[in-house]
Scaffold this motif. Structure first.
Motif, PDB file in Angstrom:
ATOM      1  N   SER A 143      56.671 102.741   7.389  1.00  0.00           N
ATOM      2  CA  SER A 143      55.463 102.745   8.520  1.00  0.00           C
ATOM      3  C   SER A 143      55.523 104.464   8.701  1.00  0.00           C
ATOM      4  CB  SER A 143      56.798 102.928  10.055  1.00  0.00           C
ATOM      5  OG  SER A 143      56.681 101.463  10.107  1.00  0.00           O
ATOM      6  N   GLN A 144      54.428 105.389   8.761  1.00  0.00           N
ATOM      7  CA  GLN A 144      54.320 106.152   7.913  1.00  0.00           C
ATOM      8  C   GLN A 144      55.631 107.178   8.867  1.00  0.00           C
ATOM      9  OE1 GLN A 144      50.847 108.235   9.168  1.00  0.00           O
ATOM     10  NE2 GLN A 144      49.224 106.266   8.566  1.00  0.00           N
ATOM     11  N   ASN A 145      55.536 106.866  10.947  1.00  0.00           N
ATOM     12  CA  ASN A 145      56.811 107.753  11.067  1.00  0.00           C
ATOM     13  C   ASN A 145      57.810 108.067  10.197  1.00  0.00           C
ATOM     14  OD1 ASN A 145      58.296 105.370  11.420  1.00  0.00           O
ATOM     15  ND2 ASN A 145      57.743 105.709  14.036  1.00  0.00           N
ATOM     16  N   LYS A 146      58.005 107.273   8.914  1.00  0.00           N
ATOM     17  CA  LYS A 146      59.579 106.866   8.411  1.00  0.00           C
ATOM     18  C   LYS A 146      59.753 107.278   6.695  1.00  0.00           C
ATOM     19  CE  LYS A 146      61.402 102.925  10.417  1.00  0.00           C
ATOM     20  NZ  LYS A 146      62.418 100.869  10.190  1.00  0.00           N
ATOM     21  N   TRP A 147      58.175 108.079   7.115  1.00  0.00           N
ATOM     22  CA  TRP A 147      58.148 108.841   5.203  1.00  0.00           C
ATOM     23  C   TRP A 147      58.607 110.106   5.575  1.00  0.00           C
ATOM     24  CZ3 TRP A 147      52.068 107.958   5.250  1.00  0.00           C
ATOM     25  CH2 TRP A 147      51.350 107.266   4.312  1.00  0.00           C
ATOM     26  N   THR A 148      58.838 110.283   4.133  1.00  0.00           N
ATOM     27  CA  THR A 148      59.242 111.962   3.804  1.00  0.00           C
ATOM     28  C   THR A 148      57.965 113.067   3.547  1.00  0.00           C
ATOM     29  OG1 THR A 148      59.903 111.445   1.506  1.00  0.00           O
ATOM     30  CG2 THR A 148      61.828 111.176   3.012  1.00  0.00           C
ATOM     31  N   ASP A 149      57.959 114.020   3.707  1.00  0.00           N
ATOM     32  CA  ASP A 149      57.049 115.116   3.744  1.00  0.00           C
ATOM     33  C   ASP A 149      56.988 114.526   1.874  1.00  0.00           C
ATOM     34  OD1 ASP A 149      57.599 116.211   5.847  1.00  0.00           O
ATOM     35  OD2 ASP A 149      58.604 117.884   4.822  1.00  0.00           O
ATOM     36  N   ILE A 150      57.102 114.870   1.305  1.00  0.00           N
ATOM     37  CA  ILE A 150      57.155 114.064  -0.640  1.00  0.00           C
ATOM     38  C   ILE A 150      56.490 112.926  -0.519  1.00  0.00           C
ATOM     39  CG2 ILE A 150      58.150 113.259  -2.265  1.00  0.00           C
ATOM     40  CD1 ILE A 150      60.448 115.358  -2.366  1.00  0.00           C
ATOM     41  N   GLN A 151      56.688 111.858   0.197  1.00  0.00           N
ATOM     42  CA  GLN A 151      56.532 110.279   0.704  1.00  0.00           C
ATOM     43  C   GLN A 151      54.669 110.644   1.022  1.00  0.00           C
ATOM     44  OE1 GLN A 151      58.897 108.289   1.978  1.00  0.00           O
ATOM     45  NE2 GLN A 151      59.488 106.897   0.693  1.00  0.00           N
ATOM     46  N   ALA A 172      48.160  97.323   7.229  1.00  0.00           N
ATOM     47  CA  ALA A 172      49.248  95.874   7.399  1.00  0.00           C
ATOM     48  C   ALA A 172      50.631  97.176   8.378  1.00  0.00           C
ATOM     49  CB  ALA A 172      50.257  97.244   6.238  1.00  0.00           C
ATOM     50  N   MET A 173      49.697  97.859   8.790  1.00  0.00           N
ATOM     51  CA  MET A 173      50.673  98.747   9.751  1.00  0.00           C
ATOM     52  C   MET A 173      50.617  98.166  11.302  1.00  0.00           C
ATOM     53  SD  MET A 173      52.912 100.749   9.027  1.00  0.00           S
ATOM     54  CE  MET A 173      52.446  99.430   7.703  1.00  0.00           C
ATOM     55  N   GLU A 174      48.988  97.716  10.996  1.00  0.00           N
ATOM     56  CA  GLU A 174      48.389  96.609  12.674  1.00  0.00           C
ATOM     57  C   GLU A 174      48.971  95.394  12.448  1.00  0.00           C
ATOM     58  OE1 GLU A 174      43.702  95.520  14.160  1.00  0.00           O
ATOM     59  OE2 GLU A 174      43.965  96.472  12.707  1.00  0.00           O
ATOM     60  N   LEU A 175      49.031  94.767  11.796  1.00  0.00           N
ATOM     61  CA  LEU A 175      49.651  93.098  11.370  1.00  0.00           C
ATOM     62  C   LEU A 175      51.187  93.444  12.190  1.00  0.00           C
ATOM     63  CD1 LEU A 175      49.513  90.176  11.424  1.00  0.00           C
ATOM     64  CD2 LEU A 175      50.323  90.665   8.263  1.00  0.00           C
ATOM     65  N   ARG A 176      51.647  94.958  11.920  1.00  0.00           N
ATOM     66  CA  ARG A 176      52.765  94.845  12.631  1.00  0.00           C
ATOM     67  C   ARG A 176      52.800  95.112  13.566  1.00  0.00           C
ATOM     68  NH1 ARG A 176      56.782  99.680   8.905  1.00  0.00           N
ATOM     69  NH2 ARG A 176      56.594  97.435   7.660  1.00  0.00           N
ATOM     70  N   GLN A 177      52.107  95.861  14.022  1.00  0.00           N
ATOM     71  CA  GLN A 177      51.661  96.456  15.576  1.00  0.00           C
ATOM     72  C   GLN A 177      51.854  94.816  16.533  1.00  0.00           C
ATOM     73  OE1 GLN A 177      48.725  99.706  15.863  1.00  0.00           O
ATOM     74  NE2 GLN A 177      50.153 100.997  14.945  1.00  0.00           N
ATOM     75  N   ILE A 178      50.922  94.298  16.307  1.00  0.00           N
ATOM     76  CA  ILE A 178      50.874  92.962  16.604  1.00  0.00           C
ATOM     77  C   ILE A 178      51.572  92.075  16.741  1.00  0.00           C
ATOM     78  CG2 ILE A 178      50.067  90.213  16.550  1.00  0.00           C
ATOM     79  CD1 ILE A 178      47.505  92.556  15.334  1.00  0.00           C
ATOM     80  N   PHE A 179      52.570  91.599  15.734  1.00  0.00           N
ATOM     81  CA  PHE A 179      53.841  90.903  15.601  1.00  0.00           C
ATOM     82  C   PHE A 179      55.393  91.595  16.748  1.00  0.00           C
ATOM     83  CE2 PHE A 179      52.518  88.807  11.917  1.00  0.00           C
ATOM     84  CZ  PHE A 179      52.986  87.780  12.040  1.00  0.00           C
ATOM     85  N   ASN A 180      55.047  93.186  17.230  1.00  0.00           N
ATOM     86  CA  ASN A 180      56.070  94.302  17.413  1.00  0.00           C
ATOM     87  C   ASN A 180      55.304  94.262  19.134  1.00  0.00           C
ATOM     88  OD1 ASN A 180      57.639  94.771  15.063  1.00  0.00           O
ATOM     89  ND2 ASN A 180      56.507  96.728  15.050  1.00  0.00           N
ATOM     90  N   ALA A 181      54.436  93.530  19.342  1.00  0.00           N
ATOM     91  CA  ALA A 181      54.028  93.552  20.625  1.00  0.00           C
ATOM     92  C   ALA A 181      54.467  92.394  21.155  1.00  0.00           C
ATOM     93  CB  ALA A 181      52.324  92.953  20.794  1.00  0.00           C
ATOM     94  N   LYS A 182      54.790  92.546  22.982  1.00  0.00           N
ATOM     95  CA  LYS A 182      55.570  91.512  23.800  1.00  0.00           C
ATOM     96  C   LYS A 182      54.557  90.837  24.710  1.00  0.00           C
ATOM     97  CE  LYS A 182      59.801  93.364  23.702  1.00  0.00           C
ATOM     98  NZ  LYS A 182      61.710  93.725  24.683  1.00  0.00           N
ATOM     99  N   ILE A 183      53.996  89.664  23.405  1.00  0.00           N
ATOM    100  CA  ILE A 183      52.455  88.934  24.531  1.00  0.00           C
ATOM    101  C   ILE A 183      52.411  87.909  24.060  1.00  0.00           C
ATOM    102  CG2 ILE A 183      50.844  90.978  23.915  1.00  0.00           C
ATOM    103  CD1 ILE A 183      50.030  89.715  21.189  1.00  0.00           C
TER     104      ILE A 183
END
Length: 266
Positions: A143-151, A172-183
């Motif tokens: 996920s982008q929030n886990k990237w370092t400045d270099i990455q 890929a990130m959208e697919l992860r969000q779908i799986f993370n959603a409690k739906i």
């Protein structure tokens, strides 16, 4: 329950049926059967467990192995078969990585025919595009929030020059969000269909396996949203088996090794 396969030694693969309620301790291992042939394992499990026992099982998780899914459906006929979400995501991530590899191979071919007297182009982070592509594998899985400045700097350069990678990464990130959603499974199906259309719109041949997987396994993939069960417990148990095997310095006596596993975890 969970179904998974484990290699004991010398390429010998066993099928393990584990109980999630065991939490990795006693009562976890329900069955350990040599091989992965669905007909043989199905016959053994049906013979070992009565119909009333098998009917009480409501959910069986497994990876995308056709053999494991067939065993789960035939033995536990009253249960929902659930494909592990992480294996599903891995199929898509593999397709994204294939795009990265294809681009890098093309650059290598171009470099081989390039005039060697001219130095390769370096970008604002001091790396060549070949180096950026080689070092971006894990970045494209995070996920982008886990990237370092270099990455982040590296990814920005990569996405600017190869929009196909940018689009594939965001899906890929959208697919992860779908799986993370409690739906519910119904809402998940709607979101999955929209996501699936975006993947097809990319028009990249590397996504053929992704499209095939989602077409063939849509019901078992969507079953995840019933109780959000994964195959993580089976993977954790496999790790325990590997550690145990390492402590015993390998499997010299297979029967004794299985006997020890049964005493500890059955």
């Amino acid at each position: 329950m969970s179904l998974d396969e484990t290699c004991l030694s010398n390429g010998e693969v066993w099928t393990f049926l584990t109980n999630k309620d065991g939490h990795g301790g006693r009562g976890t291992l329900a069955a350990a059967i040599p091989g992965t042939k669905s007909d043989e394992i199905t016959t053994i499990l049906i013979g070992a467990m009565g119909k009333s026992v098998r009917r009480r099982v409501k959910e069986v998780t497994c990876d995308l192995s056709p053999s494991m899914m067939l065993i789960a459906a035939e033995v536990f006929y009253n249960a929902h078969v659930v494909n592990d979400r992480f294996h599903v995501q891995q199929v898509y991530n593999g397709a994204v990585d294939e795009i990265r590899i294809d681009i890098r191979r093309q650059l290598i071919a171009e470099d081989n025919s390039r005039d060697k007297s001219e130095p390769p182009i370096t970008y604002s982070n001091g790396e060549t595009m070949r180096q950026i592509l080689a070092r971006s594998k894990h970045t494209l899985m995070m996920s982008q929030n886990k990237w370092t400045d270099i990455q982040r700097h590296r990814a920005n350069i990569l996405f600017r020059h190869y929009p196909i990678l940018k689009d594939a990464y965001h899906l890929a990130m959208e697919l992860r969000q779908i799986f993370n959603a409690k739906i519910s499974p119904t809402k998940a199906m709607g979101r999955m269909n929209k996501w699936y259309e975006k993947v097809m719109a990319l028009g990249n041949n590397n996504f053929r396996s992704v499209i095939k997987t989602f077409k063939n396994h849509a019901p078992t993939i969507l079953n995840y949203f019933r109780r959000r069960a994964t195959n993580a417990s089976a993977e954790a148990f496999n790790s325990k088996v590997k550690i145990f095997r390492s402590q015993m310095r390998g499997v010299r006596d297979r029967d004794f090794f299985i006997f020890r596993l049964v005493k500890l975890y059955a």
